[in-house]
Design a protein around this motif. Structure first.
Motif, PDB file in Angstrom:
ATOM      1  N   MET A   1      -6.245  -3.421 -21.699  1.00 32.85           N
ATOM      2  CA  MET A   1      -4.897  -3.306 -22.401  1.00 32.85           C
ATOM      3  C   MET A   1      -4.567  -4.474 -22.984  1.00 32.85           C
ATOM      4  O   MET A   1      -4.412  -5.578 -22.061  1.00 32.85           O
ATOM      5  CB  MET A   1      -4.009  -2.550 -21.433  1.00 32.85           C
ATOM      6  N   ASN A   2      -4.172  -4.685 -24.079  1.00 32.66           N
ATOM      7  CA  ASN A   2      -3.679  -5.870 -24.683  1.00 32.66           C
ATOM      8  C   ASN A   2      -2.074  -5.683 -24.956  1.00 32.66           C
ATOM      9  O   ASN A   2      -1.494  -5.084 -25.488  1.00 32.66           O
ATOM     10  CB  ASN A   2      -4.403  -6.178 -26.270  1.00 32.66           C
ATOM     11  N   VAL A   3      -1.172  -6.744 -24.430  1.00 34.11           N
ATOM     12  CA  VAL A   3       0.055  -6.718 -24.517  1.00 34.11           C
ATOM     13  C   VAL A   3       0.400  -8.025 -25.191  1.00 34.11           C
ATOM     14  O   VAL A   3       0.106  -9.170 -24.820  1.00 34.11           O
ATOM     15  CB  VAL A   3       0.749  -6.744 -23.219  1.00 34.11           C
ATOM     16  N   LEU A   4       1.494  -7.911 -26.290  1.00 35.79           N
ATOM     17  CA  LEU A   4       2.041  -9.024 -27.123  1.00 35.79           C
ATOM     18  C   LEU A   4       3.194  -9.260 -26.583  1.00 35.79           C
ATOM     19  O   LEU A   4       4.277  -8.149 -26.506  1.00 35.79           O
ATOM     20  CB  LEU A   4       1.950  -8.547 -28.690  1.00 35.79           C
ATOM     21  N   HIS A   5       3.803 -10.314 -26.141  1.00 37.09           N
ATOM     22  CA  HIS A   5       5.188 -10.631 -25.768  1.00 37.09           C
ATOM     23  C   HIS A   5       5.712 -11.384 -26.955  1.00 37.09           C
ATOM     24  O   HIS A   5       5.235 -12.285 -27.548  1.00 37.09           O
ATOM     25  CB  HIS A   5       4.986 -11.607 -24.756  1.00 37.09           C
ATOM     26  N   LEU A   6       6.946 -10.819 -27.457  1.00 36.28           N
ATOM     27  CA  LEU A   6       7.639 -11.397 -28.664  1.00 36.28           C
ATOM     28  C   LEU A   6       8.842 -12.024 -27.916  1.00 36.28           C
ATOM     29  O   LEU A   6       9.797 -11.456 -27.373  1.00 36.28           O
ATOM     30  CB  LEU A   6       8.138 -10.138 -29.424  1.00 36.28           C
ATOM     31  N   ILE A   7       9.048 -13.334 -28.085  1.00 37.25           N
ATOM     32  CA  ILE A   7      10.065 -14.270 -27.583  1.00 37.25           C
ATOM     33  C   ILE A   7      10.478 -15.302 -28.548  1.00 37.25           C
ATOM     34  O   ILE A   7       9.666 -16.128 -29.070  1.00 37.25           O
ATOM     35  CB  ILE A   7       9.677 -14.837 -26.124  1.00 37.25           C
ATOM     36  N   PHE A   8      11.703 -15.635 -28.698  1.00 36.38           N
ATOM     37  CA  PHE A   8      12.025 -16.582 -29.875  1.00 36.38           C
ATOM     38  C   PHE A   8      11.559 -17.926 -29.601  1.00 36.38           C
ATOM     39  O   PHE A   8      11.093 -18.380 -30.294  1.00 36.38           O
ATOM     40  CB  PHE A   8      13.480 -16.531 -30.083  1.00 36.38           C
ATOM     41  N   SER A   9      11.456 -18.319 -28.315  1.00 36.74           N
ATOM     42  CA  SER A   9      11.032 -19.627 -27.968  1.00 36.74           C
ATOM     43  C   SER A   9      10.792 -19.747 -26.677  1.00 36.74           C
ATOM     44  O   SER A   9      11.866 -18.999 -25.842  1.00 36.74           O
ATOM     45  CB  SER A   9      11.639 -20.922 -28.771  1.00 36.74           C
ATOM     46  N   MET A  10       9.990 -20.697 -26.104  1.00 35.05           N
ATOM     47  CA  MET A  10       9.916 -20.729 -24.779  1.00 35.05           C
ATOM     48  C   MET A  10      10.714 -22.011 -24.434  1.00 35.05           C
ATOM     49  O   MET A  10      10.248 -23.155 -24.184  1.00 35.05           O
ATOM     50  CB  MET A  10       8.447 -20.990 -24.306  1.00 35.05           C
ATOM     51  N   GLU A  11      12.011 -21.760 -23.771  1.00 41.17           N
ATOM     52  CA  GLU A  11      12.896 -22.696 -23.339  1.00 41.17           C
ATOM     53  C   GLU A  11      12.788 -22.997 -21.935  1.00 41.17           C
ATOM     54  O   GLU A  11      12.011 -22.807 -21.351  1.00 41.17           O
ATOM     55  CB  GLU A  11      14.158 -22.605 -23.879  1.00 41.17           C
ATOM     56  N   LYS A  12      14.135 -23.277 -21.348  1.00 37.39           N
ATOM     57  CA  LYS A  12      14.123 -23.540 -19.768  1.00 37.39           C
ATOM     58  C   LYS A  12      14.871 -22.221 -18.924  1.00 37.39           C
ATOM     59  O   LYS A  12      15.118 -22.479 -17.954  1.00 37.39           O
ATOM     60  CB  LYS A  12      14.662 -24.747 -19.428  1.00 37.39           C
ATOM     61  N   GLY A  13      15.031 -20.980 -19.503  1.00 35.03           N
ATOM     62  CA  GLY A  13      15.905 -19.838 -19.057  1.00 35.03           C
ATOM     63  C   GLY A  13      14.959 -18.910 -18.210  1.00 35.03           C
ATOM     64  O   GLY A  13      13.806 -19.122 -18.011  1.00 35.03           O
ATOM     65  N   GLY A  14      15.801 -18.063 -17.845  1.00 32.45           N
ATOM     66  CA  GLY A  14      15.229 -17.104 -16.962  1.00 32.45           C
ATOM     67  C   GLY A  14      14.080 -16.038 -17.477  1.00 32.45           C
ATOM     68  O   GLY A  14      13.052 -15.832 -17.056  1.00 32.45           O
ATOM     69  N   GLN A  83       6.018  -6.361 -25.890  1.00 36.17           N
ATOM     70  CA  GLN A  83       7.354  -6.431 -25.111  1.00 36.17           C
ATOM     71  C   GLN A  83       8.103  -7.228 -25.647  1.00 36.17           C
ATOM     72  O   GLN A  83       7.650  -8.737 -25.637  1.00 36.17           O
ATOM     73  CB  GLN A  83       6.496  -6.739 -23.859  1.00 36.17           C
ATOM     74  N   ALA A  84       9.250  -7.288 -25.766  1.00 34.72           N
ATOM     75  CA  ALA A  84      10.253  -7.688 -26.700  1.00 34.72           C
ATOM     76  C   ALA A  84      11.160  -8.331 -25.712  1.00 34.72           C
ATOM     77  O   ALA A  84      11.890  -7.443 -24.883  1.00 34.72           O
ATOM     78  CB  ALA A  84      10.933  -6.967 -27.804  1.00 34.72           C
ATOM     79  N   HIS A  85      11.837  -9.410 -26.077  1.00 33.01           N
ATOM     80  CA  HIS A  85      12.703 -10.043 -25.158  1.00 33.01           C
ATOM     81  C   HIS A  85      14.135 -10.504 -26.167  1.00 33.01           C
ATOM     82  O   HIS A  85      13.703 -11.290 -26.977  1.00 33.01           O
ATOM     83  CB  HIS A  85      12.330 -11.383 -24.497  1.00 33.01           C
ATOM     84  N   ARG A  88      17.051  -9.886 -31.115  1.00 31.51           N
ATOM     85  CA  ARG A  88      16.513 -10.279 -32.296  1.00 31.51           C
ATOM     86  C   ARG A  88      14.883  -9.619 -32.166  1.00 31.51           C
ATOM     87  O   ARG A  88      14.440  -8.914 -33.033  1.00 31.51           O
ATOM     88  CB  ARG A  88      16.248 -11.750 -32.817  1.00 31.51           C
ATOM     89  N   GLU A  89      14.249 -10.126 -31.255  1.00 34.39           N
ATOM     90  CA  GLU A  89      12.906  -9.725 -30.998  1.00 34.39           C
ATOM     91  C   GLU A  89      12.526  -8.186 -31.003  1.00 34.39           C
ATOM     92  O   GLU A  89      11.743  -7.484 -31.308  1.00 34.39           O
ATOM     93  CB  GLU A  89      12.255 -10.395 -30.061  1.00 34.39           C
ATOM     94  N   SER A  90      13.703  -7.532 -30.182  1.00 34.27           N
ATOM     95  CA  SER A  90      13.494  -6.060 -29.971  1.00 34.27           C
ATOM     96  C   SER A  90      13.633  -5.290 -31.322  1.00 34.27           C
ATOM     97  O   SER A  90      13.044  -4.508 -31.548  1.00 34.27           O
ATOM     98  CB  SER A  90      14.653  -5.711 -28.910  1.00 34.27           C
ATOM     99  N   PHE A  91      14.546  -5.870 -32.079  1.00 35.31           N
ATOM    100  CA  PHE A  91      14.620  -5.202 -33.249  1.00 35.31           C
ATOM    101  C   PHE A  91      13.379  -5.448 -34.216  1.00 35.31           C
ATOM    102  O   PHE A  91      12.954  -4.400 -34.825  1.00 35.31           O
ATOM    103  CB  PHE A  91      15.889  -5.546 -34.303  1.00 35.31           C
ATOM    104  N   ILE A  92      12.971  -6.500 -34.414  1.00 34.02           N
ATOM    105  CA  ILE A  92      11.779  -6.951 -34.994  1.00 34.02           C
ATOM    106  C   ILE A  92      10.684  -6.083 -34.581  1.00 34.02           C
ATOM    107  O   ILE A  92       9.582  -5.688 -35.138  1.00 34.02           O
ATOM    108  CB  ILE A  92      11.430  -8.210 -35.007  1.00 34.02           C
ATOM    109  N   ALA A  93      10.376  -6.121 -33.270  1.00 29.98           N
ATOM    110  CA  ALA A  93       9.433  -5.087 -32.414  1.00 29.98           C
ATOM    111  C   ALA A  93       9.401  -3.719 -33.191  1.00 29.98           C
ATOM    112  O   ALA A  93       8.347  -3.248 -33.558  1.00 29.98           O
ATOM    113  CB  ALA A  93       9.337  -5.076 -31.201  1.00 29.98           C
ATOM    114  N   VAL A  94      10.594  -3.160 -33.276  1.00 32.81           N
ATOM    115  CA  VAL A  94      10.632  -1.761 -33.792  1.00 32.81           C
ATOM    116  C   VAL A  94      10.256  -1.636 -35.196  1.00 32.81           C
ATOM    117  O   VAL A  94       9.518  -0.890 -35.623  1.00 32.81           O
ATOM    118  CB  VAL A  94      11.870  -1.247 -33.481  1.00 32.81           C
TER     119      VAL A  94
END
Length: 361
Positions: A1-14, A83-85, A88-94
């Motif tokens: 199973m291949n899962v793509l995570h869509l996240i704007f950038s990898m910063e320091k948050g939760g 999987q969108a975070h 912005r990423e959620s809309f683009i995933a759709v």
């Protein structure tokens, strides 16, 4: 199973911590891919995990060009799930699903739902095309349901803490580094310096604590746009000898283990990684009664909750907890056990992979 995570950038948050924990503890039947708009502070951690990372600019929630590129990337790499975070990423995933209908879209909601106007209306429309929605607390789930988003799509999966990393460290030099006596009350909070994190309120509470004649130090771990304002307030209240700015630190378990009480003064929290990390290091916590935070404390006697803005209650809670040694030791004993039992990475990964499997079955 291949899962793509869509996240704007990898910063320091939760959300970034969540993603790193998920990948580090991946099941053998899941391969992860990452798409970011640009590299962030924690991008190197993804590289250390040997995860394929693609940079695709995401300029807005309506970025069709980005969605088309992501869809092409998904076809090329035979991605089953995005999987969108974040919004912005959620809309683009759709939108990407329009170009590659085989995709399943999972949204992850890390915040209490607070949108309004056009974005609120669009979110309801786009949510209809998400196959599953993960909420990180029941408070988040309720906020989505209140906006008439289909509750059958929403599953609460609590954030998981790496209890092998966040564990008590018996011997460290933190108190020596900051010239703090071994018997002096040491408080700590770790969060970016932004208004929503409530540092202003914390400082007010510490001022009340000092006026009660209590000797203490408080470590403020992090950085952010509010730092200058906080420094000015600390100076005005003559708390320079009590409050220490540590800057951004990598040795959080050592800082927590050297401290006596963790304080979470936030205005709002979906659920707090920082509280859970402190508890995992056997540190009782005092937190504001906001968002999903009560879902931590209702499961174990591991600290205390106060109302945001009640500076007297904050000072009194610190004083009462630390002065009652039997109660303090009881809460300390319960803290790590709660995280292991209810907020472990194992639980988070198992429930997330189960959701993946159900979404493609």
């Amino acid at each position: 199973m291949n899962v793509l995570h869509l996240i704007f950038s990898m910063e320091k948050g939760g959300a970034e911590t969540y993603l790193i924990n998920l990948i580090k503890n991946s099941k053998e039947n899941v391969k992860y891919f990452i798409v970011c708009d640009h590299k962030g502070y924690n991008h190197r951690k993804l590289e250390e995990l040997d995860v394929e990372v693609e940079i695709i600019p995401m300029n807005s929630v309506y970025d069709i060009k980005s969605a088309h590129k992501i869809a092409s990337y998904c076809k090329k790499n035979k991605i089953d799930i995005i999987q969108a975070h974040f919004l912005r990423e959620s809309f683009i995933a759709v939108l990407a699903k329009l170009f590659y209908p085989k995709l399943r879209v999972v949204w992850t909601t890390h915040f209490i739902y607070e949108y309004s106007g056009l974005i609120n209306k669009l979110n309801k429309v786009f949510a209809k095309f998400a196959d599953r929605i993960i909420s990180v607390s029941n408070a988040v789930k309720k906020s989505l349901e209140n906006e008439n988003i289909n509750s059958k799509k929403i599953t609460t999966i609590y954030n998981g803490v790496d209890t092998e990393y966040f564990k008590p460290i018996a011997v460290n030099n933190i108190r020596e580094e900051f010239n703090i006596d071994k018997d002096e009350l040491l408080l700590i909070t770790a969060a970016r310096f932004e208004k929503i994190k409530g540092h202003d309120f914390l400082i007010d509470g510490l001022y009340e604590l000092k006026n009660k004649g209590i000797q203490f130090k408080c470590l403020l771990v992090g950085d952010g746009s509010e730092k200058n304002n906080l420094e000015n307030k600390i100076k005005e209240l003559e708390l320079e000898e009590n409050i220490i700015f540590t800057g951004y630190r990598e040795d959080i378990p050592s800082l927590l283990s050297a401290s006596d009480i963790y304080i979470s003064p936030s205005i709002n929290e979906a659920i707090s990684f920082s509280i859970l990390e402190a508890l995992s290091c056997n540190i009782p916590a005092i937190a504001t009664n906001v968002g999903g935070v009560p879902e931590i404390f209702e499961q174990s006697n591991c600290g205390a909750m106060i109302e945001y803005g009640d500076k007297e209650a904050l000072a009194n809670s610190i004083l009462e907890l630390y002065s009652n040694k039997d109660e303090y030791l009881e809460k300390k004993k319960n803290a790590r056990k709660l995280v292991i039992d209810k907020f472990s990475i194992t639980n988070m990964v198992e429930k997330t992979v189960e959701l993946y499997e159900n979404s493609i079955s």
